[in-house]
Design a protein around this motif. Structure first.
Motif, PDB file in Angstrom:
ATOM      1  N   THR A  47       0.574  -1.385  -0.140  1.00  0.00           N
ATOM      2  CA  THR A  47       0.098  -0.057   0.082  1.00  0.00           C
ATOM      3  C   THR A  47       1.107   1.659  -0.438  1.00  0.00           C
ATOM      4  O   THR A  47       1.994   1.686   0.821  1.00  0.00           O
ATOM      5  CB  THR A  47      -0.433  -0.196   0.784  1.00  0.00           C
ATOM      6  OG1 THR A  47      -1.412  -0.459   1.207  1.00  0.00           O
ATOM      7  CG2 THR A  47      -1.844   1.499   1.564  1.00  0.00           C
ATOM      8  N   LEU A  48       0.488   1.982  -0.869  1.00  0.00           N
ATOM      9  CA  LEU A  48       1.311   3.454  -0.940  1.00  0.00           C
ATOM     10  C   LEU A  48       0.304   4.670  -1.203  1.00  0.00           C
ATOM     11  O   LEU A  48      -0.490   4.598  -1.893  1.00  0.00           O
ATOM     12  CB  LEU A  48       2.898   3.265  -2.027  1.00  0.00           C
ATOM     13  CG  LEU A  48       3.040   4.267  -1.953  1.00  0.00           C
ATOM     14  CD1 LEU A  48       4.312   4.851  -1.317  1.00  0.00           C
ATOM     15  CD2 LEU A  48       4.320   4.462  -3.712  1.00  0.00           C
ATOM     16  N   ARG A  49       1.052   5.716  -0.099  1.00  0.00           N
ATOM     17  CA  ARG A  49       0.102   6.862  -0.184  1.00  0.00           C
ATOM     18  C   ARG A  49       0.833   8.163  -0.595  1.00  0.00           C
ATOM     19  O   ARG A  49       1.817   8.030   0.207  1.00  0.00           O
ATOM     20  CB  ARG A  49      -0.972   7.269   0.721  1.00  0.00           C
ATOM     21  CG  ARG A  49      -2.054   6.657   1.383  1.00  0.00           C
ATOM     22  CD  ARG A  49      -2.092   6.921   3.336  1.00  0.00           C
ATOM     23  NE  ARG A  49      -2.657   8.362   2.839  1.00  0.00           N
ATOM     24  CZ  ARG A  49      -3.234   8.874   3.770  1.00  0.00           C
ATOM     25  NH1 ARG A  49      -3.464   8.516   5.006  1.00  0.00           N
ATOM     26  NH2 ARG A  49      -4.081  10.061   3.067  1.00  0.00           N
ATOM     27  N   LEU A  50       0.330   8.413  -2.233  1.00  0.00           N
ATOM     28  CA  LEU A  50       1.123   9.476  -2.208  1.00  0.00           C
ATOM     29  C   LEU A  50       0.180  10.858  -2.635  1.00  0.00           C
ATOM     30  O   LEU A  50      -0.248  11.457  -4.169  1.00  0.00           O
ATOM     31  CB  LEU A  50       2.381   9.532  -3.197  1.00  0.00           C
ATOM     32  CG  LEU A  50       2.920   8.154  -3.209  1.00  0.00           C
ATOM     33  CD1 LEU A  50       3.768   7.633  -4.474  1.00  0.00           C
ATOM     34  CD2 LEU A  50       4.295   9.146  -2.617  1.00  0.00           C
ATOM     35  N   ASP A  51      -0.329  10.853  -2.152  1.00  0.00           N
ATOM     36  CA  ASP A  51      -2.026  12.176  -2.143  1.00  0.00           C
ATOM     37  C   ASP A  51      -0.997  13.154  -1.600  1.00  0.00           C
ATOM     38  O   ASP A  51      -0.018  13.511  -0.653  1.00  0.00           O
ATOM     39  CB  ASP A  51      -3.107  11.711  -1.294  1.00  0.00           C
ATOM     40  CG  ASP A  51      -3.270  11.254   0.294  1.00  0.00           C
ATOM     41  OD1 ASP A  51      -1.478  10.601   0.315  1.00  0.00           O
ATOM     42  OD2 ASP A  51      -3.771  11.253   0.634  1.00  0.00           O
ATOM     43  N   PHE A  52      -1.916  14.277  -1.517  1.00  0.00           N
ATOM     44  CA  PHE A  52      -1.416  16.059  -1.769  1.00  0.00           C
ATOM     45  C   PHE A  52       0.140  16.088  -1.399  1.00  0.00           C
ATOM     46  O   PHE A  52       1.418  16.534  -1.138  1.00  0.00           O
ATOM     47  CB  PHE A  52      -2.127  16.458   0.050  1.00  0.00           C
ATOM     48  CG  PHE A  52      -3.164  16.137  -0.213  1.00  0.00           C
ATOM     49  CD1 PHE A  52      -4.174  17.253  -0.533  1.00  0.00           C
ATOM     50  CD2 PHE A  52      -4.157  14.812   0.616  1.00  0.00           C
ATOM     51  CE1 PHE A  52      -5.653  17.264  -0.026  1.00  0.00           C
ATOM     52  CE2 PHE A  52      -5.386  15.373   0.737  1.00  0.00           C
ATOM     53  CZ  PHE A  52      -5.843  16.371   0.167  1.00  0.00           C
ATOM     54  N   LYS A  53       1.105  15.516  -2.723  1.00  0.00           N
ATOM     55  CA  LYS A  53       2.310  16.021  -2.676  1.00  0.00           C
ATOM     56  C   LYS A  53       2.756  17.024  -3.539  1.00  0.00           C
ATOM     57  O   LYS A  53       3.661  17.032  -4.592  1.00  0.00           O
ATOM     58  CB  LYS A  53       2.965  14.608  -2.994  1.00  0.00           C
ATOM     59  CG  LYS A  53       2.688  14.128  -2.115  1.00  0.00           C
ATOM     60  CD  LYS A  53       3.588  13.842  -0.852  1.00  0.00           C
ATOM     61  CE  LYS A  53       3.288  12.928   0.013  1.00  0.00           C
ATOM     62  NZ  LYS A  53       3.546  12.753   1.966  1.00  0.00           N
ATOM     63  N   ASN A  54       1.521  17.266  -4.243  1.00  0.00           N
ATOM     64  CA  ASN A  54       1.780  18.002  -5.300  1.00  0.00           C
ATOM     65  C   ASN A  54       2.628  17.655  -6.760  1.00  0.00           C
ATOM     66  O   ASN A  54       3.811  18.005  -7.478  1.00  0.00           O
ATOM     67  CB  ASN A  54       2.955  19.562  -5.338  1.00  0.00           C
ATOM     68  CG  ASN A  54       2.338  20.730  -6.252  1.00  0.00           C
ATOM     69  OD1 ASN A  54       1.460  20.968  -6.245  1.00  0.00           O
ATOM     70  ND2 ASN A  54       3.903  21.336  -6.080  1.00  0.00           N
ATOM     71  N   ASN A  74      -5.200  13.744  -5.264  1.00  0.00           N
ATOM     72  CA  ASN A  74      -4.885  15.660  -4.995  1.00  0.00           C
ATOM     73  C   ASN A  74      -3.701  15.911  -4.980  1.00  0.00           C
ATOM     74  O   ASN A  74      -3.157  16.454  -4.371  1.00  0.00           O
ATOM     75  CB  ASN A  74      -5.083  15.857  -3.770  1.00  0.00           C
ATOM     76  CG  ASN A  74      -7.288  15.306  -2.666  1.00  0.00           C
ATOM     77  OD1 ASN A  74      -7.781  16.218  -3.059  1.00  0.00           O
ATOM     78  ND2 ASN A  74      -7.262  14.130  -2.725  1.00  0.00           N
ATOM     79  N   ASN A  75      -2.809  15.562  -6.531  1.00  0.00           N
ATOM     80  CA  ASN A  75      -1.518  16.112  -6.722  1.00  0.00           C
ATOM     81  C   ASN A  75      -2.343  16.783  -8.205  1.00  0.00           C
ATOM     82  O   ASN A  75      -3.151  17.859  -8.250  1.00  0.00           O
ATOM     83  CB  ASN A  75      -0.925  14.761  -7.254  1.00  0.00           C
ATOM     84  CG  ASN A  75      -0.564  13.801  -5.424  1.00  0.00           C
ATOM     85  OD1 ASN A  75       0.641  14.638  -5.160  1.00  0.00           O
ATOM     86  ND2 ASN A  75      -0.807  12.869  -5.880  1.00  0.00           N
ATOM     87  N   ILE A  76      -1.241  16.807  -9.146  1.00  0.00           N
ATOM     88  CA  ILE A  76      -1.431  17.976 -10.561  1.00  0.00           C
ATOM     89  C   ILE A  76      -1.609  16.814 -12.070  1.00  0.00           C
ATOM     90  O   ILE A  76      -0.188  17.403 -12.336  1.00  0.00           O
ATOM     91  CB  ILE A  76      -0.599  19.563  -9.868  1.00  0.00           C
ATOM     92  CG1 ILE A  76       0.502  19.209 -10.087  1.00  0.00           C
ATOM     93  CG2 ILE A  76      -1.181  20.018  -8.995  1.00  0.00           C
ATOM     94  CD1 ILE A  76       1.944  20.630 -10.427  1.00  0.00           C
ATOM     95  N   ILE A  77      -0.911  16.245 -11.404  1.00  0.00           N
ATOM     96  CA  ILE A  77      -0.936  15.021 -12.296  1.00  0.00           C
ATOM     97  C   ILE A  77      -1.434  15.051 -13.549  1.00  0.00           C
ATOM     98  O   ILE A  77      -2.770  15.785 -13.639  1.00  0.00           O
ATOM     99  CB  ILE A  77      -1.130  13.404 -12.176  1.00  0.00           C
ATOM    100  CG1 ILE A  77      -0.091  12.841 -11.407  1.00  0.00           C
ATOM    101  CG2 ILE A  77      -0.502  12.313 -13.315  1.00  0.00           C
ATOM    102  CD1 ILE A  77      -0.647  12.143 -10.281  1.00  0.00           C
TER     103      ILE A  77
END
Length: 522
Positions: A47-54, A74-77
């Motif tokens: 499991t990996l969370r990379l949310d709110f990292k811009n 919640n990134n800008i992908i």
């Protein structure tokens, strides 16, 4: 669609970001400290969370091959990419990004839950590989056309769909249209679809659905036929005789034969050419059917060989494990004795005995391995001999068939030459009853020109036949060579090397155990 952090410099998914994310979701306090000191293997992360990292670009996730759940919300992908190696992924959240196109998902065949909520997507597409899709959220996007719903009919396991916030949702018939076209759906926009809505939808779109089902049946049948054809073509390729079950080789002889194409217009030739074509095809079809039969026989031989090899390996490993278990029982008994005695002389004797027994175990295990090596070597030799005989017989038959093709070509060449000379005499005497095409008449200027044209056509045909024969022989020899090299080098040599290393590591570990432990008063 703006984010509070749009003015912040876009982040890159590098090792530092990944390690920090893994540590944040890992064990805390003392357990977390220990894990950090020992190092974290990305292969162990599920499991990996990379949310709110811009994050602007998905990258550097190739090591997370065991990942099951990934949050990138919640990134800008802007583009779905970099997910090719995450084939075990079941849950993917890409909501609240700037994605415009659904793509890059073709390897995620285990995906069950996909969230693309709040992006800039206009079309539902490029998801064919997601056959296990159970939940799909594409709310708050720019989907405008109802036809997008029809695309989702292929996902028969889809039970939950969110379309809210799209222009499509503003259409009066959207709900009933979706329910009618997606009969497996249970929840729409996270609300349970009641029986009344289902009945109303099926009644309203009954005729349209029937027409669609009819078209889908036709499309399915075509797809099945195409798949069957593709499978047959692949089988023919593996048997080295693709395009030999029809007139392809014969026609290819004339496709690059400029002179032959002209000569085929000659009076009296069509019947002769048809006879030649029919006999030539008979030989090709015989070769084709023979090759398929021999391909099956080779496959049986290969399967039997690997089955025999695997049985020998399993039996050998079972014997080795039994010897190791026997030693471990002795070791446990010895450990109990050494832990309860303070007699240093006895301890020393037992330790020496233990080391001797460990050396004997090494001898036994290496002996068992050498027996297997000899056994496999003999099996490989037998297999190589059998396979070589099969390939040699196949090549001999191939050469015989192509010799017949060359003989037919030579016979046709002689008849063609005879007919050409006869027609030339008629042209010279002005006795030709039929009008010749202009390009053919140019060959009847004189005898040398005509004979050269006939000879050139014959040479092209022989070259085509020779090249096809050489291709088959080269392919079957390469197949056999590659298979035997793989068995010798990649499988047996690597297996033996790995097994020897395993045995040596085991014995070294056993010796280190007795050297590093402290016995009472020893």
């Amino acid at each position: 669609m703006s984010r509070l952090y749009d003015t912040v410099e876009p982040a890159v998914i590098d090792d530092d970001v990944l390690m920090k994310a893994v540590e944040e979701q890992g064990p805390k306090e003392e357990a977390g400290k220990i894990a950090k000191e020992e190092g974290i293997d990305f292969l162990d992360v599920t499991t990996l969370r990379l949310d709110f990292k811009n994050i602007l670009k998905i990258d550097n996730l190739w090591s997370f091959t065991h990942l099951v759940k990934l949050q990138l919300d919640n990134n800008i992908i802007e583009k779905i990419e970099g997910l090719e190696t995450l084939t075990r992924l079941v849950w993917l959240d890409l909501s609240f990004n700037n994605i415009e196109v659904i793509e890059g998902l073709q390897t995620l065949t285990n995906l069950e839950d996909l969230t693309l909520y709040n992006n800039r997507i206009q079309k539902i597409e490029n998801m064919d590989a997601l056959t296990k899709l159970h939940v799909f959220s594409i709310g708050n996007n720019n989907v405008k056309e109802l036809d997008n719903v029809s695309y989702l009919r292929r996902f028969t396991k889809l039970q939950t769909l969110n379309l809210s916030g799209n222009p499509i949702s503003d259409q009066a018939d959207c709900k009933l249209y979706v329910i009618a076209h997606l009969p497996y759906l249970e929840y729409l926009n996270y609300r349970l679809i009641d029986d009344t809505s289902k009945q109303a939808a099926f009644t309203k779109y009954d005729i349209a659905i029937q027409e669609m089902q009819h078209d889908e049946k036709i499309a399915t049948k075509k797809a099945e036929e195409a798949a069957k054809l593709k499978a047959e073509e692949e089988l023919n390729r593996l048997a080295f005789v693709e395009h030999l079950n029809g007139p392809q080789l014969f026609e290819s002889m004339y496709s690059e034969d400029v002179e032959g194409q002209k000569l085929n217009k000659m009076p009296g030739l069509p019947e002769m050419l048809q006879i030649y074509r029919d006999r030539f095809m008979v030989i090709c079809v015989q070769l084709f059917e023979y090759a398929l039969d021999k391909h099956g026989e080779r496959n049986v031989e290969v399967d039997m060989f690997f089955e025999c090899i695997n049985e020998a390996k399993t039996e050998n490993r079972t014997i080795g494990i039994a010897k190791i278990d026997e030693f471990m029982e002795y070791k446990n008994e010895l450990w109990n004795l050494l832990n309860t005695t303070t007699d240093s002389k006895l301890q020393e004797e037992k330790v020496n005995e233990y080391n001797e027994r460990a050396s004997e175990l090494w001898d036994v295990l290496m002996g068992i391995e050498m027996q297997l090596v000899d056994q496999l070597e003999e099996s490989i030799k037998d297999f190589e001999r059998n396979l070589s005989d099969m390939v040699a017989a196949f090549i001999e038959y191939v050469q015989g068939q192509f010799t017949q093709c060359r003989d037919l070509e030579t016979q046709h060449h002689e008849k063609l030459l005879e007919l050409s000379i006869m027609n030339l005499e008629k042209v010279v005497k002005n006795e030709m009853e039929e009008e010749m095409p202009e390009d053919l008449r140019d060959l009847f200027i004189d005898k040398d020109t005509l004979i050269n044209a006939v000879s050139a056509s014959h040479d092209v045909h022989l070259l085509k036949i020779d090249n096809r024969e050489d291709t088959i022989i080269t392919q079957v020899n390469s197949w056999m060579s590659n298979l035997l090299n793989k068995i010798h080098d990649e499988e047996e040599v690597e297996r033996n090397r790995s097994r020897v290393t395993e045995i040596c590591n085991l014995i070294d570990h056993l010796r280190e155990e007795v050297d590093t432990l402290d016995w009472p008063n020893y």
